[in-house]
Design a protein around this motif. Structure first.
Motif, PDB file in Angstrom:
ATOM      1  N   VAL A  34       0.889  -1.038   0.067  1.00  0.00           N
ATOM      2  CA  VAL A  34      -0.128  -0.123  -0.051  1.00  0.00           C
ATOM      3  C   VAL A  34       0.855   1.048   0.041  1.00  0.00           C
ATOM      4  CG1 VAL A  34      -1.533   1.453   1.374  1.00  0.00           C
ATOM      5  CG2 VAL A  34      -2.164  -1.143   1.143  1.00  0.00           C
ATOM      6  N   CYS A  37       2.203   2.037  -3.451  1.00  0.00           N
ATOM      7  CA  CYS A  37       0.973   2.877  -4.284  1.00  0.00           C
ATOM      8  C   CYS A  37       1.069   4.234  -3.577  1.00  0.00           C
ATOM      9  CB  CYS A  37      -0.472   2.239  -3.910  1.00  0.00           C
ATOM     10  SG  CYS A  37      -0.533   0.583  -4.648  1.00  0.00           S
TER      11      CYS A  37
ATOM     12  N   THR B 149      -7.377   0.212  -1.313  1.00  0.00           N
ATOM     13  CA  THR B 149      -6.196  -0.170  -0.464  1.00  0.00           C
ATOM     14  C   THR B 149      -6.415  -1.417   0.009  1.00  0.00           C
ATOM     15  OG1 THR B 149      -6.057   2.140   0.332  1.00  0.00           O
ATOM     16  CG2 THR B 149      -5.397   0.270   1.904  1.00  0.00           C
TER      17      THR B 149
END
Lengths: 155, 185
Positions: A34, A37, B149
């Motif tokens: 995550v 990202c 997410t």
């Protein structure tokens, strides 16, 4: 020569706790992804702009200022999750070519982004030959870090 | 029926070759991860703008006109490589609880994209520079950020076999949610 250091890393409490847990490595790894990202997105919007594409209606300096806190957050998440992942399998990493590609490129990418790119972008408005160089170098460095990181798990 | 079809799919020559390949599978998987960084990363930046968290000086329509082609490009590569990874071992993924959670969340994320573009973005001229953006846009940004997410997290966890059908005993809920076909006792 560095092997004793890696052995010490693997013997740290944090490394041992992560290694002996069934779920800690996968969960930390998922958060690491995550973070990738967030970091990737915040680097890309600025690099695209430096290259002359993407959010072209804003100045380079403005986009960089907007993206910076999230870029720094992304770096913080990556480092704070990456360290325990490394400690849990330091000796495996020592014998892993992909790890060395990643870990040697990482400081170059970090220094380039924080010193060269940030300094350049702070005052830049429009795309130029030098902005393209900065954007392309930044993208390439982080690409090597990310691809090397993924490859640690394959080799 | 789906199970039988996927069993056949997994027995096809290219599926077997892909799963057993030394280089192609890792290359596809790496491309999948890097395209996620492009797609989810750029989508997250747009979500920050929609939520009114960041990029307040950039018009919302700049994100949807100038950045979105890159986001879409990342999406296409991500989906193609994802389908190839699925094709390499369809039965295992089909019965993996994290894969199923991920697919449900992808439907949520997809509906959110559709709602955003059909109901909220078509009136972007009214709120292009509004600070904060209208409530509906902020909700769409939050749903997108949260669902992608979780999709990344569940996607990563697919690799672990904690709840796989061939690892019994499992709690009844897990076997039900994974659609495990257990031998009659």
């Amino acid at each position: 020569m560095l092997l004793p250091f890696f052995e010490w890393c693997e013997a740290t409490t944090l490394g041992r706790v992560v290694r002996e847990s069934l779920w800690m490595f996968p969960v930390i790894e998922a958060i690491h992804l995550v973070g990738l990202c967030v970091l990737g997105g915040s680097l890309l919007v600025v690099d695209f702009r430096l290259l002359g594409t993407g959010l072209k209606d804003s100045t380079i300096a403005d986009l960089d200022r907007q993206a910076r806190p999230w870029m720094l957050l992304g770096v913080a998440v990556m480092l704070s999750t990456g360290v325990p992942l490394f400690l849990s399998e330091a000796i495996k990493c020592y014998y892993n070519t992909a790890f060395w590609v990643k870990i040697l490129t990482l400081p170059v990418a970090l220094l380039f982004t924080l010193l060269v790119k940030e300094r350049f972008a702070r005052t830049a408005t429009e795309t130029s030959t030098s902005s393209r160089w900065v954007g392309a170098t930044d993208l390439l460095l982080w690409f090597v870090v990310a691809a090397g990181g993924r490859w640690i798990g394959f080799s | 029926m789906i199970h039988d079809f996927l069993t056949w799919l997994g027995s096809t020559e290219w599926s077997v070759r892909l799963l057993e390949s030394l280089w192609v599978w890792p290359l596809i998987e790496s491309t999948h991860v890097l395209s996620i960084a492009l797609f989810v990363g750029s989508a997250m930046m747009m979500d920050l703008r929609l939520m009114g968290v960041r990029f307040g000086t950039v018009r919302a329509s700049d994100f949807t006109s100038r950045l979105l082609p890159w986001t879409r490009g990342g999406f296409v590569v991500m989906v193609i490589t994802g389908i190839l990874v699925f094709y390499s071992n369809p039965v295992r993924y089909y019965h993996n609880i994290f894969f199923r959670l991920k697919m449900i969340l992808m439907v949520v994320a997809g509906l959110n994209i559709w709602l955003f573009h059909s109901r909220i973005h078509n009136r972007v001229a009214d709120w292009d520079t509004a600070a904060p953006p209208p409530r509906a846009a902020r909700v769409a940004g939050l749903v997108s950020f949260a669902s992608w997410t979780l999709i990344v997290v569940f996607g990563r966890l697919i690799a672990y076999n904690w709840f796989d059908c061939d690892l019994q005993p499992q709690p009844g809920f897990v076997n039900w949610a994974s659609g495990c076909m257990l031998p009659a006792e």
